[in-house]
Write an enzyme that holds these catalytic residues in place. Sequence first.
Site, mmCIF file in Angstrom:
data_model
loop_
_atom_site.group_PDB
_atom_site.id
_atom_site.type_symbol
_atom_site.label_atom_id
_atom_site.label_comp_id
_atom_site.label_asym_id
_atom_site.label_seq_id
_atom_site.Cartn_x
_atom_site.Cartn_y
_atom_site.Cartn_z
ATOM 1 N N GLU A 258 41.220 -23.347 96.642
ATOM 2 C CA GLU A 258 40.196 -22.747 95.780
ATOM 3 C C GLU A 258 39.811 -23.798 94.769
ATOM 4 O O GLU A 258 40.612 -24.172 93.904
ATOM 5 C CB GLU A 258 40.743 -21.482 95.107
ATOM 6 C CG GLU A 258 39.638 -20.591 94.560
ATOM 7 C CD GLU A 258 39.519 -20.675 93.057
ATOM 8 O OE1 GLU A 258 38.561 -21.333 92.600
ATOM 9 O OE2 GLU A 258 40.362 -20.098 92.355
ATOM 10 N N CYS A 292 36.615 -21.674 87.059
ATOM 11 C CA CYS A 292 35.879 -22.148 88.234
ATOM 12 C C CYS A 292 34.684 -21.253 88.565
ATOM 13 O O CYS A 292 33.658 -21.731 89.048
ATOM 14 C CB CYS A 292 36.821 -22.227 89.437
ATOM 15 S SG CYS A 292 37.705 -20.681 89.749
#
Length: 490
Positions: A258, A292
């Site tokens: 990720e 993120c």
Amino acid sequence: MNTKSSLFVDINKQFINGVWKEGKSSKVGTIYDPFDNSLFTKVTLATKDDIDEAYQVAKAAQKQWAKTPVEEKMKVMENAIRILEEHKEEFMDVFTREAGSSSVKANFEVQLAINIMKESVTFPKRMEMRAFPSEIVPGKENHVYREPAGVVSVISPFNFPFYLSMRSIAPAIATGNAVVHKPDLQTAISGGAVIAKLFERAGLPKGVLNVIITDITEIGDHFVEHPIPQVVSFTGSTPVGRHIGALAGKHLKKVALELGGNSPFIVLEDADIKQAVDAAVFGKFIHQGQICMIINRMFVHRSVYNEFTEAFVKRVSQLPYGDPKDPSTVIGPIINQRQIEKILKLVETAKEEGAQFALEGKRVGNVLTPFILTNVSNQMTIAQNEIFGPVASIIPFDTEQEAIDWANDTEYGLSAAVFTSDLERGERIAREIESGMAHVNDQSVNDEPTIPFGGEKFSGLGRYGGEWALDEFTRMKWVSVQKEKREYPF
């Protein structure tokens, strides 16, 4: 360790085979409070030898843990949840002083962890065998077993250190794996040591979870290239993720990555502007933009651009900033000096490329107050890079297709958001955006324990959450049972 916590003290060490011990390195890692640069703690770093030991004990412990009855695995996870809930304030205190988390963010992080742990409680019962009759061979029955992958490497970042570690550790343990975990050194306690202490108190057998605190200059690629782990779970930047992916491919290891994001936030002409502004303020400035999934580019239809921008600037200019230990603070410190300089350089480059300040931020110690940029194009440097700071860029568009094209004009594809009063239209646009996740009439920072979480393009590989996490941390094995004599052609 300078901490007010009554439970999580003296844990600035390695945790290997159930023992808290000093690392074997001659180097010491120093962790600072990011708000005032005061000393948080020091850690003697782990070496390659420490990593070897951790993987060896994990391999041995995993074999017995995999055979542990379902109810016992579930009980350990339930104990960990109970302890976390009972000591929530202590965890939040560590997150605030080591990671610069505001009260809102620290509370959010604890709840996210509890959510994924509660989902993981169900995993031991979901490791079922499935039987399929053969359609080819008479008298054959096919059994498909979901089994633990074995030993899992987990590497987590500094921004949501506790949750982004737990997101892999809890499912991996619950499915019968052992874990060797390496948190970011900057947040090694909230991202690693407190998790080890939590599971130690919850009754997890020795060796099933090991935490290694070290630095890349000490160990190089040894943590990933070690022959024992067959699954590597990494959350962090895209450049590092690509390197880890390449190493894993070389050694035929499975990876869950990720990585970075550049999330678009599209406001259509028929959107509820107040609702969109409320969402944009949270989705851009939670944890100073160090997420993120954070909104990176705001695409606003030209017909509502001025209305949105004026309301957004008004709201953002009133956000409290400063010491995250103050419960009213929304904008706290950036994690380190290097990140501050990187953000300010992006802002300066944007100004040189023609962007204008609707709100000009400033540096106050290690805190950056919010910047809001207008007259931005999607080709500018600031629109094509992950900012990871409190900087918002607002870009006007004229047509729906233009907004979609610009949203997709990036190497990233993690999350996205669309605001409109037409829900069918919003969902159609959401599906046209090249991202692993997209949200209609909400902002881009969302995470649920039973829903697949992950990105497309350079934002990563694999999915976390629910049945998708099961797939990441387990392997399928086919065992056929021939119940009747089989005839062979020779």
